[in-house]
Write a protein that holds these residues in place. Structure first.
Motif, PDB file in Angstrom:
ATOM      1  N   ILE A  21      10.705 -22.506  -4.696  1.00 41.68           N
ATOM      2  CA  ILE A  21      10.433 -21.909  -3.305  1.00 41.68           C
ATOM      3  C   ILE A  21      10.035 -20.318  -3.492  1.00 41.68           C
ATOM      4  O   ILE A  21       9.349 -19.772  -2.994  1.00 41.68           O
ATOM      5  CB  ILE A  21      11.685 -22.142  -2.430  1.00 41.68           C
ATOM      6  N   LEU A  22      11.005 -19.718  -4.418  1.00 42.28           N
ATOM      7  CA  LEU A  22      10.785 -18.238  -4.690  1.00 42.28           C
ATOM      8  C   LEU A  22       9.380 -18.046  -5.282  1.00 42.28           C
ATOM      9  O   LEU A  22       8.595 -16.945  -5.004  1.00 42.28           O
ATOM     10  CB  LEU A  22      11.761 -17.943  -5.779  1.00 42.28           C
ATOM     11  N   VAL A  23       8.900 -18.970  -6.331  1.00 36.39           N
ATOM     12  CA  VAL A  23       7.619 -18.863  -6.676  1.00 36.39           C
ATOM     13  C   VAL A  23       6.581 -18.922  -5.815  1.00 36.39           C
ATOM     14  O   VAL A  23       5.619 -17.938  -5.736  1.00 36.39           O
ATOM     15  CB  VAL A  23       7.356 -19.784  -7.976  1.00 36.39           C
ATOM     16  N   ILE A  24       6.564 -19.794  -4.893  1.00 33.76           N
ATOM     17  CA  ILE A  24       5.620 -19.906  -3.713  1.00 33.76           C
ATOM     18  C   ILE A  24       5.873 -18.536  -2.817  1.00 33.76           C
ATOM     19  O   ILE A  24       4.548 -18.441  -2.625  1.00 33.76           O
ATOM     20  CB  ILE A  24       5.958 -21.328  -2.928  1.00 33.76           C
ATOM     21  N   VAL A  25       7.076 -18.294  -2.298  1.00 34.93           N
ATOM     22  CA  VAL A  25       6.918 -16.996  -1.604  1.00 34.93           C
ATOM     23  C   VAL A  25       6.505 -15.941  -2.390  1.00 34.93           C
ATOM     24  O   VAL A  25       5.488 -15.181  -1.719  1.00 34.93           O
ATOM     25  CB  VAL A  25       8.263 -16.803  -1.076  1.00 34.93           C
ATOM     26  N   LEU A  26       6.901 -15.652  -3.662  1.00 37.29           N
ATOM     27  CA  LEU A  26       6.439 -14.474  -4.432  1.00 37.29           C
ATOM     28  C   LEU A  26       4.753 -14.467  -4.472  1.00 37.29           C
ATOM     29  O   LEU A  26       4.192 -13.466  -4.643  1.00 37.29           O
ATOM     30  CB  LEU A  26       7.012 -14.396  -5.591  1.00 37.29           C
ATOM     31  N   ALA A  54      -7.333 -18.306  -3.438  1.00 39.08           N
ATOM     32  CA  ALA A  54      -7.160 -18.862  -4.792  1.00 39.08           C
ATOM     33  C   ALA A  54      -5.797 -18.292  -5.238  1.00 39.08           C
ATOM     34  O   ALA A  54      -5.046 -19.146  -5.910  1.00 39.08           O
ATOM     35  CB  ALA A  54      -8.198 -18.282  -5.795  1.00 39.08           C
ATOM     36  N   ASP A  55      -5.728 -16.973  -4.914  1.00 38.31           N
ATOM     37  CA  ASP A  55      -4.106 -16.438  -5.565  1.00 38.31           C
ATOM     38  C   ASP A  55      -2.912 -17.223  -4.648  1.00 38.31           C
ATOM     39  O   ASP A  55      -2.218 -17.635  -5.590  1.00 38.31           O
ATOM     40  CB  ASP A  55      -4.159 -15.177  -5.235  1.00 38.31           C
ATOM     41  N   VAL A  56      -3.041 -17.388  -3.474  1.00 38.14           N
ATOM     42  CA  VAL A  56      -2.119 -18.305  -2.866  1.00 38.14           C
ATOM     43  C   VAL A  56      -1.972 -19.664  -3.199  1.00 38.14           C
ATOM     44  O   VAL A  56      -0.942 -20.155  -3.751  1.00 38.14           O
ATOM     45  CB  VAL A  56      -2.494 -18.333  -1.241  1.00 38.14           C
ATOM     46  N   GLY A  57      -3.178 -20.289  -3.454  1.00 37.64           N
ATOM     47  CA  GLY A  57      -3.041 -21.531  -4.115  1.00 37.64           C
ATOM     48  C   GLY A  57      -2.372 -21.636  -5.452  1.00 37.64           C
ATOM     49  O   GLY A  57      -1.781 -22.601  -5.765  1.00 37.64           O
ATOM     50  N   ARG A  58      -2.657 -20.778  -6.439  1.00 34.32           N
ATOM     51  CA  ARG A  58      -1.985 -20.498  -7.697  1.00 34.32           C
ATOM     52  C   ARG A  58      -0.503 -20.711  -7.395  1.00 34.32           C
ATOM     53  O   ARG A  58       0.251 -21.263  -8.299  1.00 34.32           O
ATOM     54  CB  ARG A  58      -2.408 -19.371  -8.600  1.00 34.32           C
TER      55      ARG A  58
END
Length: 126
Positions: A21-26, A54-58
């Motif tokens: 979750i933290l990785v997605i939010v960050l 693309a950055d959000v997707g990564r």
């Protein structure tokens, strides 16, 4: 398995889920920050929104990897029943579909298709 070991596995699973979750939010925060920086510097171009997506997707893809790992640990180590295994299989199918969709969205090609530049780089390396 003893109670202490099971409690420890639950704790590890929750920690990995929170990392996901933290990785997605960050990932979303950093992608937004980069987008704003590009906009402020005047480097905003026609492709800025595409780079942002693309950055959000990564970030989402990396977070999904953590979440799948947590689900595998929870199913295999904590509650190895046929029902939990079936739920895990469904979750993995859905997340795999999401990962493939995001990969295509980010790169514009299927994951198993090589980028022509990567192929050329490999040829030159030989």
């Amino acid at each position: 398995m003893n109670v202490f070991g099971e409690d420890l596995l639950h704790l590890v699973t929750r920690a990995i889920e929170w990392c996901g979750i933290l990785v997605i939010v960050l990932g979303i925060v950093l992608a937004t920050w980069r987008y704003v920086q590009r906009s402020r510097s005047g480097k905003a171009e026609d492709h800025s929104l595409r780079h942002y997506r693309a950055d959000v997707g990564r970030g989402i893809l990396l977070g999904l990897e953590f979440l799948v790992a947590a689900d595998i640990i929870a199913t295999v180590a904590i509650e190895p029943t046929l029902e939990s295994l079936a739920v895990l299989a469904g979750i993995i199918v859905i997340r795999t579909f999401l990962s493939l969709s995001l990969e295509v969205e980010i790169t514009g090609r299927w994951p198993w298709k090589q980028d022509p530049e990567e192929v050329e780089d490999r040829r030159e390396a030989r």
